[in-house]
Design an enzyme around this catalytic site. Structure first.
Site, short mmCIF file in Angstrom:
data_model
loop_
_atom_site.label_atom_id
_atom_site.label_comp_id
_atom_site.label_asym_id
_atom_site.label_seq_id
_atom_site.Cartn_x
_atom_site.Cartn_y
_atom_site.Cartn_z
N ASP A 292 0.85 -1.19 0.00
CA ASP A 292 0.00 0.00 0.00
C ASP A 292 0.89 1.24 0.00
O ASP A 292 1.71 1.42 0.89
CB ASP A 292 -0.90 -0.01 1.24
CG ASP A 292 -2.08 0.95 1.15
OD1 ASP A 292 -1.96 1.96 0.44
OD2 ASP A 292 -3.11 0.68 1.79
N ARG A 294 -0.33 4.43 -0.18
CA ARG A 294 -1.13 5.62 0.11
C ARG A 294 -0.60 6.37 1.33
O ARG A 294 0.09 5.81 2.17
CB ARG A 294 -2.60 5.23 0.35
CG ARG A 294 -3.32 4.78 -0.90
CD ARG A 294 -4.71 4.26 -0.60
NE ARG A 294 -4.69 3.01 0.16
CZ ARG A 294 -5.77 2.31 0.48
NH1 ARG A 294 -6.96 2.76 0.13
NH2 ARG A 294 -5.66 1.19 1.16
#
Length: 360
Positions: A292, A294
């Protein structure tokens, strides 16, 4: 002088240059290199880089190196020597896993063990932030600084590629009646690094002195717009808006971080790998990305900008809770949002639970 670009402005200029195939200069106190992203590299510019140094280096992430069975002596990055007879297709095949199953043997690959990897690590960070494949070709040469000045290339200190906390400024807000959420307001915020804007949708009239029902929703063009059945994003978006309408108020933060932060093009590359039999995490790793990518600090800043410091968070992802709290937002309750399970995304959902810690 105020007319000179700031480090953030130079960073955004460098991202744009990489996307167009222009080299940029990266420097450290120990050295300097001209850098081009592999995704936008051309044969003439590869030839130019070869003329500048004895042997250019291809920087790959540790995840991608593991797939290629290349030694990543620096842990998170591998410095692969580009052989003199290797052409553009050879470099592209190492950077892009699209044909890995058809042509699994790429080596043997020789990687550097000695020396520093600061420039290579910075080059990968820069390619990622430009939403390109995380791979770059570097030509280290004592003439790098002079060449950059002569050819008008963007210059960055390697430290300037580190993930700085982005500041968001409000642009405009206006009333927006919504089919699922009823009356509300859409707030547009622009980051100071020149990146894409993020949005906050205020449903009803939330009380700033009470925990507000909140959803951090990352943009998903395929799920939110096209109704893709490969993920649960669209149903989560609609479910969150409906829950806020039922509760009388809420805030939905729509963060433009497509594909867990890797961008739509790389997300489609991951989907193509999933069609070959890899799960969502394996696909990201084969591309060279982390699970991930983000940055949920953006959500914390948006909430502070709107005047909220306590939330009831609609999420199945404990990482969002932890990131908001590190950003100074108190999460008084995690509210499950279990919607959108289909036959087409059952494997994806199981992977999120098993490998990404989602509470499903």
């Amino acid at each position: 002088m105020s007319l000179s670009p700031s480090p953030l402005e130079r960073l955004n200029r460098a991202r744009a240059d990489l996307r167009m195939g222009l080299p940029v200069l990266l420097t450290t106190p120990e050295g300097a290199a001209l850098v081009i992203a592999t995704e936008s590299l051309t044969a003439p510019r590869l030839s130019d880089l070869r003329a500048l140094c004895d042997q250019p280096v291809l920087a790959l992430t540790g995840h991608r190196a593991q797939t290629l069975k290349a030694r990543a002596y620096d842990g998170d990055v591998a410095r692969v020597l580009i052989p003199p007879d290797a052409g553009l297709a050879w470099i592209e095949a190492l950077a892009d896993p699209a044909d890995d199953l058809r042509v699994p043997m790429k080596g043997p690959l020789k990687t550097l063990r000695d020396g520093r990897a600061d420039l290579h690590r910075a080059a990968i960070r820069l390619a990622k932030s430009a939403q390109l494949l995380p791979a770059a070709v570097l030509a280290e040469t004592p003439q790098a600084r002079a060449l950059a000045l002569e050819h008008g290339l963007t210059a960055l200190d390697a430290a300037e590629t580190l993930a700085l906390e982005t500041r968001l400024s409000p642009v405009i807000a206006a009333r927006l009646p919504m089919r699922l959420a009823g009356a509300g307001r859409l707030h547009v915020f622009r980051p100071d690094d020149g990146g894409i804007e993020h949005y906050a949708i205020e449903v009803g009239q939330p009380d700033r002195h009470s925990p507000v029902l909140t959803r951090l929703h990352s943009a998903c063009f395929t799920g939110d717009v096209l109704g893709s059945l490969k993920c649960d994003c669209g149903p989560q978006l609609h479910g969150a808006l409906t829950a806020m309408h039922d509760a009388g108020s809420g805030v939905l933060l729509y963060l433009n971080q497509e594909g867990r932060g890797i961008g739509l093009a790389n997300k489609m590359r991951a989907y193509s790998l999933q069609d070959q039999g890899f799960d969502t995490v394996e696909a990201n790793h084969r591309l060279g990305f982390d699970d991930d990518e983000r940055d949920f600090r953006l959500g914390a800043e948006l909430l502070r900008r709107l005047g909220f410091d306590q939330v009831r968070l609609l999420t199945n992802n404990p990482s969002k809770v932890a990131m908001l709290e590190r950003g100074g937002i108190t999460v008084v309750e995690r509210v499950p949002l279990k919607v959108g399970l289909t036959a087409e995304n059952a494997g994806y959902m199981a992977t999120k639970a098993a490998k990404s810690g989602h509470l499903l």
